[in-house]
Design a protein around this motif. Structure first.
Motif, PDB file in Angstrom:
ATOM      1  N   GLU A  53       0.798  -1.224   0.000  1.00  0.00           N
ATOM      2  CA  GLU A  53       0.000   0.000   0.000  1.00  0.00           C
ATOM      3  C   GLU A  53       0.835   1.281   0.000  1.00  0.00           C
ATOM      4  OE1 GLU A  53      -3.216  -0.087   2.917  1.00  0.00           O
ATOM      5  OE2 GLU A  53      -2.902  -2.258   3.109  1.00  0.00           O
ATOM      6  N   TRP A  54       1.951   1.278   0.714  1.00  0.00           N
ATOM      7  CA  TRP A  54       2.737   2.505   0.832  1.00  0.00           C
ATOM      8  C   TRP A  54       3.772   2.647  -0.272  1.00  0.00           C
ATOM      9  CZ3 TRP A  54       2.437   7.081   2.941  1.00  0.00           C
ATOM     10  CH2 TRP A  54       3.572   7.878   3.009  1.00  0.00           C
ATOM     11  N   LEU A  55       4.536   1.603  -0.508  1.00  0.00           N
ATOM     12  CA  LEU A  55       5.627   1.691  -1.478  1.00  0.00           C
ATOM     13  C   LEU A  55       5.154   2.155  -2.860  1.00  0.00           C
ATOM     14  CD1 LEU A  55       8.657   1.381  -1.719  1.00  0.00           C
ATOM     15  CD2 LEU A  55       8.331  -1.061  -2.197  1.00  0.00           C
ATOM     16  N   PRO A  56       4.013   1.686  -3.350  1.00  0.00           N
ATOM     17  CA  PRO A  56       3.569   2.187  -4.664  1.00  0.00           C
ATOM     18  C   PRO A  56       3.311   3.693  -4.706  1.00  0.00           C
ATOM     19  CG  PRO A  56       2.429   0.149  -4.119  1.00  0.00           C
ATOM     20  CD  PRO A  56       3.160   0.584  -2.879  1.00  0.00           C
ATOM     21  N   LYS A  57       3.068   4.301  -3.543  1.00  0.00           N
ATOM     22  CA  LYS A  57       2.804   5.743  -3.504  1.00  0.00           C
ATOM     23  C   LYS A  57       4.079   6.572  -3.645  1.00  0.00           C
ATOM     24  CE  LYS A  57      -1.046   5.243  -0.178  1.00  0.00           C
ATOM     25  NZ  LYS A  57      -2.171   5.731  -1.013  1.00  0.00           N
ATOM     26  N   VAL A  58       5.231   5.999  -3.260  1.00  0.00           N
ATOM     27  CA  VAL A  58       6.451   6.806  -3.169  1.00  0.00           C
ATOM     28  C   VAL A  58       7.617   6.298  -4.006  1.00  0.00           C
ATOM     29  CG1 VAL A  58       5.840   7.589  -0.834  1.00  0.00           C
ATOM     30  CG2 VAL A  58       7.281   5.559  -1.118  1.00  0.00           C
ATOM     31  N   GLU A  59       7.563   5.061  -4.478  1.00  0.00           N
ATOM     32  CA  GLU A  59       8.758   4.490  -5.110  1.00  0.00           C
ATOM     33  C   GLU A  59       9.154   5.196  -6.399  1.00  0.00           C
ATOM     34  OE1 GLU A  59       8.161   0.397  -6.083  1.00  0.00           O
ATOM     35  OE2 GLU A  59       6.138   0.738  -6.857  1.00  0.00           O
ATOM     36  N   HIS A  60       8.202   5.894  -7.053  1.00  0.00           N
ATOM     37  CA  HIS A  60       8.569   6.612  -8.270  1.00  0.00           C
ATOM     38  C   HIS A  60       9.547   7.743  -7.983  1.00  0.00           C
ATOM     39  CE1 HIS A  60       5.271   8.969  -6.553  1.00  0.00           C
ATOM     40  NE2 HIS A  60       5.756  10.013  -7.220  1.00  0.00           N
ATOM     41  N   ARG A  61       9.578   8.226  -6.734  1.00  0.00           N
ATOM     42  CA  ARG A  61      10.511   9.292  -6.364  1.00  0.00           C
ATOM     43  C   ARG A  61      11.881   8.751  -5.970  1.00  0.00           C
ATOM     44  NH1 ARG A  61       6.195  11.317  -3.080  1.00  0.00           N
ATOM     45  NH2 ARG A  61       7.506  11.256  -1.209  1.00  0.00           N
ATOM     46  N   TYR A  62      11.938   7.468  -5.679  1.00  0.00           N
ATOM     47  CA  TYR A  62      13.165   6.871  -5.165  1.00  0.00           C
ATOM     48  C   TYR A  62      13.454   5.558  -5.901  1.00  0.00           C
ATOM     49  CZ  TYR A  62      11.488   9.823  -1.306  1.00  0.00           C
ATOM     50  OH  TYR A  62      11.003  10.849  -0.551  1.00  0.00           O
ATOM     51  N   PRO A  63      13.935   5.612  -7.121  1.00  0.00           N
ATOM     52  CA  PRO A  63      14.243   4.373  -7.857  1.00  0.00           C
ATOM     53  C   PRO A  63      15.256   3.528  -7.084  1.00  0.00           C
ATOM     54  CG  PRO A  63      14.315   6.284  -9.306  1.00  0.00           C
ATOM     55  CD  PRO A  63      14.216   6.820  -7.917  1.00  0.00           C
ATOM     56  N   ARG A  64      15.050   2.243  -7.116  1.00  0.00           N
ATOM     57  CA  ARG A  64      15.949   1.322  -6.423  1.00  0.00           C
ATOM     58  C   ARG A  64      17.349   1.381  -7.054  1.00  0.00           C
ATOM     59  NH1 ARG A  64      14.957  -3.751  -3.812  1.00  0.00           N
ATOM     60  NH2 ARG A  64      12.805  -3.729  -4.590  1.00  0.00           N
ATOM     61  N   PRO A  65      18.415   1.563  -6.246  1.00  0.00           N
ATOM     62  CA  PRO A  65      19.774   1.579  -6.803  1.00  0.00           C
ATOM     63  C   PRO A  65      20.111   0.244  -7.461  1.00  0.00           C
ATOM     64  CG  PRO A  65      19.749   2.439  -4.560  1.00  0.00           C
ATOM     65  CD  PRO A  65      18.415   1.829  -4.800  1.00  0.00           C
ATOM     66  N   VAL A  66      20.799   0.309  -8.589  1.00  0.00           N
ATOM     67  CA  VAL A  66      21.175  -0.925  -9.287  1.00  0.00           C
ATOM     68  C   VAL A  66      22.500  -1.477  -8.778  1.00  0.00           C
ATOM     69  CG1 VAL A  66      19.874  -0.341 -11.347  1.00  0.00           C
ATOM     70  CG2 VAL A  66      22.251   0.417 -11.141  1.00  0.00           C
TER      71      VAL A  66
END
Length: 213
Positions: free
Chosen positions: A89-102
């Motif tokens: 529920e939460w991660l989909p709201k904010v993950e676009h601002r914080y891409p996972r480091p590769v």
């Protein structure tokens, strides 16, 4: 300055103040803005916002008497359930601002983004007997006036009413002032293998909260 301050439930309009408090106390109790200059909402998007959104009944603030939040406590009654809701529920709201480091993290921001994308890190087997967890922060000028103790008592009472048997928290081991506070309000250390920079503490909600902080 603090004589009119009161404890009250979190309200949506407290969001900006709570986020600011989280950042200003996010580095071993001190200001963390210099560590995350490119992502000032990152810390609260991990350690404050999801709690106020997903478990608002366990979110309380210190109101300075004029409606402004100057401290807060947030919690989750069941850490495993909360971790699942964080991902769903939460991660989909904010993950676009914080891409996972590769690659492996190279900066404090990348380290925290790694935590954001791994809510399952909250589930530690040794803490199973302490299913709830919490985060508490106060602006420096409102510390040592009893507000931390009152915030803790308020949350612990809410957990006890909900039948939660025990609560834990993870604190940066180097933050000795925070450790002294938690000792005074009845927390004890929980042995966790390889805890990294953290110390885990726990207590039972029905215990009396100790001396003023």
């Amino acid at each position: 300055m603090t004589s009119r301050a009161v404890i009250r439930p979190y309200r949506p309009e407290d969001r900006d103040a709570v986020y600011d408090i989280c950042v200003r106390t996010g580095h071993e109790g001190g200001d963390a803005r210099h560590l995350y200059p490119d992502a000032l909402e990152l810390l609260p998007d991990i350690f404050a916002g999801p709690y106020a959104t997903l478990e608002p009944g366990l979110a309380f603030v210190v109101d300075d008497g004029g409606g402004r939040a100057v401290g807060y406590i947030v919690g989750a009654a069941d850490t495993a359930v909360f971790a699942a809701r964080f991902r769903e529920e939460w991660l989909p709201k904010v993950e676009h601002r914080y891409p996972r480091p590769v690659d492996d993290p190279r900066t404090p921001t990348e380290e925290m983004i790694g935590l954001l994308h791994n809510p399952e890190r909250m589930i530690v087997p040794e803490l199973a007997g302490y299913p709830a967890h919490l985060h508490i922060d106060l602006l420096p000028e409102y510390q040592r006036a009893g507000h931390g103790r009152e915030l803790m008592r308020t949350l612990l009472d809410a957990l006890a009413r909900g039948g939660v048997p025990a609560v834990h928290l993870g604190m940066v081991t180097a933050n000795t002032a925070a450790r002294a506070f938690y000792d005074r309000v009845g927390f004890h250390e929980i042995a966790v293998p390889d805890p990294g920079p953290l110390t885990y503490l726990g207590r039972e909600p029905f215990q009396k909260v100790g001396a003023a902080v």
